[in-house]
Design an enzyme around this catalytic site. Sequence first.
Site, PDB file in Angstrom:
ATOM      1  N   ASP A 452       0.832  -1.208   0.000  1.00  0.00           N
ATOM      2  CA  ASP A 452       0.000   0.000   0.000  1.00  0.00           C
ATOM      3  C   ASP A 452       0.866   1.258   0.000  1.00  0.00           C
ATOM      4  OD1 ASP A 452      -2.376   1.429   0.085  1.00  0.00           O
ATOM      5  OD2 ASP A 452      -3.209   0.245   1.722  1.00  0.00           O
ATOM      6  N   ASP A 522     -10.783   1.886  -3.329  1.00  0.00           N
ATOM      7  CA  ASP A 522     -11.323   1.578  -1.998  1.00  0.00           C
ATOM      8  C   ASP A 522     -12.846   1.600  -2.024  1.00  0.00           C
ATOM      9  OD1 ASP A 522      -9.048   1.051  -0.592  1.00  0.00           O
ATOM     10  OD2 ASP A 522      -8.812   3.066   0.224  1.00  0.00           O
TER      11      ASP A 522
END
Length: 703
Positions: A452, A522
């Site tokens: 990430d 997301d």
Amino acid sequence: MIRYQEDARSWVLETDLTAYVLGISERGHLLHAYYGSKLPYDADYPPAADGHGWGSFNSAEDRNPEEYMAWGGIRYAEPCLKATFADHVRDVVLQYDLFSIEGNQLTIVMRDKVYPLQVELLYQVLPGLNLIEREVRLANLGSSPITLEQALSGTLHLPREESYRLSYLTGKWAGETQLQQMNMPEGKFVMESRSGITSHHTNPWFALDAGGAADERQGVVYYGALAYSGNWKIATESRLGRTRVTAGIHDFDWAWELKGGTTFTVPKLVLGCSAEGFGGASRSLHDYQRQLVLPAPHRSELRKVLYNSWEATTFDVNEEDQGKLAEIAAELGVEQFIMDDGWFGARNTDKAGLGDWVVNPEKFPNGLQPLIDKVESLGMEFGIWVEPEMVNPDSDLYRAHPDWVYHYPTRERSMMRTQCVLNLARPDVREYLFNCLDKLLTDNRIRFVKWDMNRGFSEPGYPDASAEEHREIWTRHVQGLYEMVRQLKENHPEVIFQSCSGGGGRVDLGILQYFDQVWTSDNTDAYDRLSIQEGFSHVYSAKVMEAWVTAEEHWMNGRRLPLKYRFHSAMTGVLGIGEDLHKWSEAEREEAKGYIAQYKVIRPIVQHGRQYRLRSTRQGIVSSVMYVSEDGREAVVFGFLLGNRNGDELPLIRLDGLDAKALYREEQSRTMKSGSAWKTMGVTLPLRGDFDSCLLRLTRVEG
Ligand code: GLA
């Protein structure tokens, strides 16, 4: 594929369907001459012709379609190259030197008239893909340094037309890759990232079609994408009756000291020209990723069905709870179990722990091994979340090395998500991170890494660096990241790497050379996802597009969607589950099991097949996307309905990509028609009510 025409002093670069021609003009300039469909005879292609000036304000050079324009002389368009020599001369004058052809690669060498700056233009022709890769090597053949202030990858010159429409992708966190289309304005339009990563806001891809006349199935579309994961720039210019696009590393706050005897290679720019509209353009890029871009060890393998714990547990992870989730996931047919954030250091919220890549002893008293054993005993592979380029000030790493982040000593360090960006331009930081990750992967049987990157850069200072290096950090960070992942993959070839940056903030052809798949967004709302995924599909293959099924009521917008719809939306890419599985009833688990089993059957078609966007999410209440297997024998059609209105009939969906003469049977209705008939007559998809969806399967009838 590549021919040099002695008389015309030009090179013809042919793919199966296209030709790209460049040559040396009478005045000795390296100019673009033609890009478009392949023509029957070499004499059909125009020569590289010098332009003429316009009044006393535009020189001939300024109007010339130069293949690689250096800033110097009277040139006002966007340059590819701008440099300052050791004696402060800031004007580059490139002259053609020589060329070589090796297989499908053309190299053209140019040199500055006075200074030892060499520019090698590399053109790699990819015949079956109908693409051309452009790359540039800048070399300092002398001993005094040369400062590069702009080093882009190349310019695409478009044929003369009255107008062009520009297609590009914009977005934001939780709303990435939205397709935008507009008539190209006169003047300049710049797409860019300055945040240090590829960016959620724009993606490094463009497409242009004359007069906006192309559509998904027909018309000529010129397009390009950049293989770079840091600050980038794509400038489209419409000036003096000509259209051009220049793309590469962003020159904003950028400089590179090209020391004597060194070379700087710019990122690849891949260019294409499709006569089959936007659909054809996308399919070439998808094939390109699957055949050449993705990292070799797993390139040809199908991606697995994964479970990710983030939306179920957020930071609240521990051995027992993760184990229970794993049991249900395995029962459903999941193949990879990924534990997300929260397993390391003092990581209970996003305010602490980043940088301390050691297992949290309270959550995992016996390390990760018992959980990994359990996951494996259930027949799944184990995966883990990391965010290596980041540090929370509340961490042991930051307390020990506060100078390891980008910063200026006299400025406050701006926080986003309570974290700072580690300075990957520093060799000691890279070494530390590499060792942490290498140890993590050596000590534990981890088969999947979710990497990430949850913020953009700020205060990009590197106080310990030498004066010349300060503006190099933008590129050194990207190079450091690529190199670290390359080495980790070399040491651990069995591990799949996923690129995530708060969802789709770092998706580009550069990252895809090192990472096997990406986290698309997301935003896991299955309806919102349709437009995100559609935009994504203009550039990137379904094989890299992770999509999870999450809660019935979505956390972001409260929208409630049926399980079937959530699965169908996610089954158009790499299927994952991100729901708290305890919340699913027995019946829901059974239903989910069925979709997962079905996905495993159709995934070779989805991931390795050819994709056709049959109807866009922007076209009203029904959208549809179709995939045809590599051998053309099987196809799947997904349909999504927003809601019926006024008793209106649903639009006909005309299938595509089938063998025109072959017969195809649709599984549910048992209807049998030729590929041609499915295309011409279309089909009304079986959709009804609100947020309904369907999945049709077609199989070629043999004999
Ligand atoms: C980012 C990712 C999410 C999740 C969280 C964890 O937002 O995009 O999927 O991994 O970080 O903190």
